[in-house]
Design an enzyme around this catalytic site. Structure first.
Site, short mmCIF file in Angstrom:
data_model
loop_
_atom_site.label_atom_id
_atom_site.label_comp_id
_atom_site.label_asym_id
_atom_site.label_seq_id
_atom_site.Cartn_x
_atom_site.Cartn_y
_atom_site.Cartn_z
N CYS A 118 0.80 -1.22 0.00
CA CYS A 118 0.00 0.00 0.00
C CYS A 118 0.84 1.28 0.00
O CYS A 118 0.32 2.36 -0.28
CB CYS A 118 -0.96 0.00 1.18
SG CYS A 118 -2.14 -1.37 1.16
N HIS A 259 -3.46 7.20 3.53
CA HIS A 259 -3.84 5.94 2.91
C HIS A 259 -5.19 5.51 3.47
O HIS A 259 -5.41 5.48 4.69
CB HIS A 259 -2.78 4.88 3.21
CG HIS A 259 -3.19 3.50 2.84
ND1 HIS A 259 -3.73 3.19 1.61
CD2 HIS A 259 -3.17 2.33 3.54
CE1 HIS A 259 -4.00 1.90 1.56
NE2 HIS A 259 -3.68 1.36 2.72
N ASN A 289 -10.16 0.01 0.59
CA ASN A 289 -8.70 0.09 0.54
C ASN A 289 -8.25 -0.35 -0.85
O ASN A 289 -8.30 -1.53 -1.17
CB ASN A 289 -8.10 -0.80 1.62
CG ASN A 289 -6.58 -0.76 1.64
OD1 ASN A 289 -5.94 -0.22 0.75
ND2 ASN A 289 -5.99 -1.36 2.67
#
Length: 333
Positions: A118, A259, A289
């Site tokens: 990520c 994030h 996500n």
């Protein structure tokens, strides 16, 4: 640590792509041992997007990149470097960025992938920034974050399957006037924690076999408690560190792009840092996500909603498997 490049390199174009297929919490509820209300209360996610079976990461990356190149009012021949952050490549090898290069008709300039899960986009942004003068003295750099985690999810595991969606975001880096652009990057990795986010099998450490298939070892796995601990202890240190490099204070920042792993986690970290929620932007409720795509997708969404103006100071901050973490400070041009 990658050194910062010469100043006056910034984002001159941005784009994103989200698959049209919406997956609601009610859809997840029908195939996972959970409830729609549990998902919202623990993550803030209401829906996410999944690709079709015949769509792969390079498709999403190319579509987002084409959007960014168009936004920059450039053409394929203007790109002198392509860096793709992804942990869901089309193949183990070659690099998915090379496939993207072909799909876009880009020149035979450097193209490579960065695997930081990520954190992949912000890692890629820092790498492209540091290489800009070498590869793009008279051109531009293309930086992409793209992932298709829906193809790695185990719907017998609610601890991971409820979080992720697919998507891609891309930016074009170019020269900007003095005082604008990327001001500082801060990257880190804690390799001792490499085991808490993983796909156990399928690589050379544990090649595919009948045992790995029957053991469901080709799916994404995550130790949620360990991830929470790492994120909530790392981000409160990372943000002040990157701000110090940029010679700025948190109060100078107009918008923080975290994030979008989990709304509850983002809010917790923001509270620790004393950040007013009004200076945060969220996409987690509608996209979940999206891994390496999360930061550029959320930045693009904020721009589309008029939250970023010329001169705005931004902080991009992310955490990913590895464990990795990264942050960038920029002044928007």
């Amino acid at each position: 640590m990658i050194p910062d490049a010469a100043p006056n390199v910034g984002i001159v174009g941005i784009g994103s792509y989200l698959p049209p297929r919406r997956i609601t919490n009610e859809d997840i509820e029908r195939c996972v041992n959970t409830t729609a209300q549990w998902i919202v209360s623990r993550t803030g996610i209401k829906e996410r997007r999944y690709v079709s079976p015949d769509t792969c990461t390079s498709d999403l990356a190319a579509w987002a990149a084409a959007d960014a190149i168009d936004d920059a009012k450039l053409g394929p021949s203007d790109i002198g470097l392509t860096v793709l952050g992804t942990s869901t490549p089309d193949w183990i090898l070659p690099a998915t960025s090379c496939h993207v290069q072909t799909k876009l008709g880009l020149p035979a300039a450097p193209a490579f992938d960065v695997s930081a899960v990520c954190s992949g986009f912000v890692y890629s942004l820092a790498v492209a920034h540091s290489m800009f003068n070498l590869c793009c003295p008279n051109s531009h750099a293309l930086v992409i974050g793209a992932d298709t985690f829906s193809k790695l999810l185990d719907f017998e595991d609610r601890t991971s399957s409820v979080f992720f969606g697919d998507g891609a975001g891309a930016v074009v880096l170019g020269k900007v006037p003095a005082g604008y652009g990327i001001l500082a990057n801060e990257l880190m990795a804690s390799g001792a924690l490499h085991d808490i986010i993983k796909v156990p099998a399928g690589g050379l450490h544990l090649p595919a076999s009948t045992d790995t298939l029957s053991g469901r070892q080709h799916y994404f796995r995550m130790d949620g408690k360990a991830v929470w601990k790492y994120v909530t202890t790392t981000i409160p240190k990372l943000v002040p560190a990157v701000l110090a490099k940029a010679k700025l204070e948190a109060a100078d920042i107009d918008l923080f792009i975290f994030h979008q792993a989990n709304r509850v986690m983002v809010d917790y970290c923001a509270t620790q840092l004393g950040i007013d929620p009004a200076r945060l932007h969220y996409t987690v409720e509608k996209y979940g996500n999206t891994a390496a795509a999360s930061i550029p997708v959320t930045l693009h969404d904020a721009i589309q909603q008029g939250r970023v103006q010329r001169g705005s100071h931004l902080v991009l901050v992310t955490v990913g498997g590895g464990m990795t973490a990264a942050a960038t400070v920029m002044r928007w041009y």
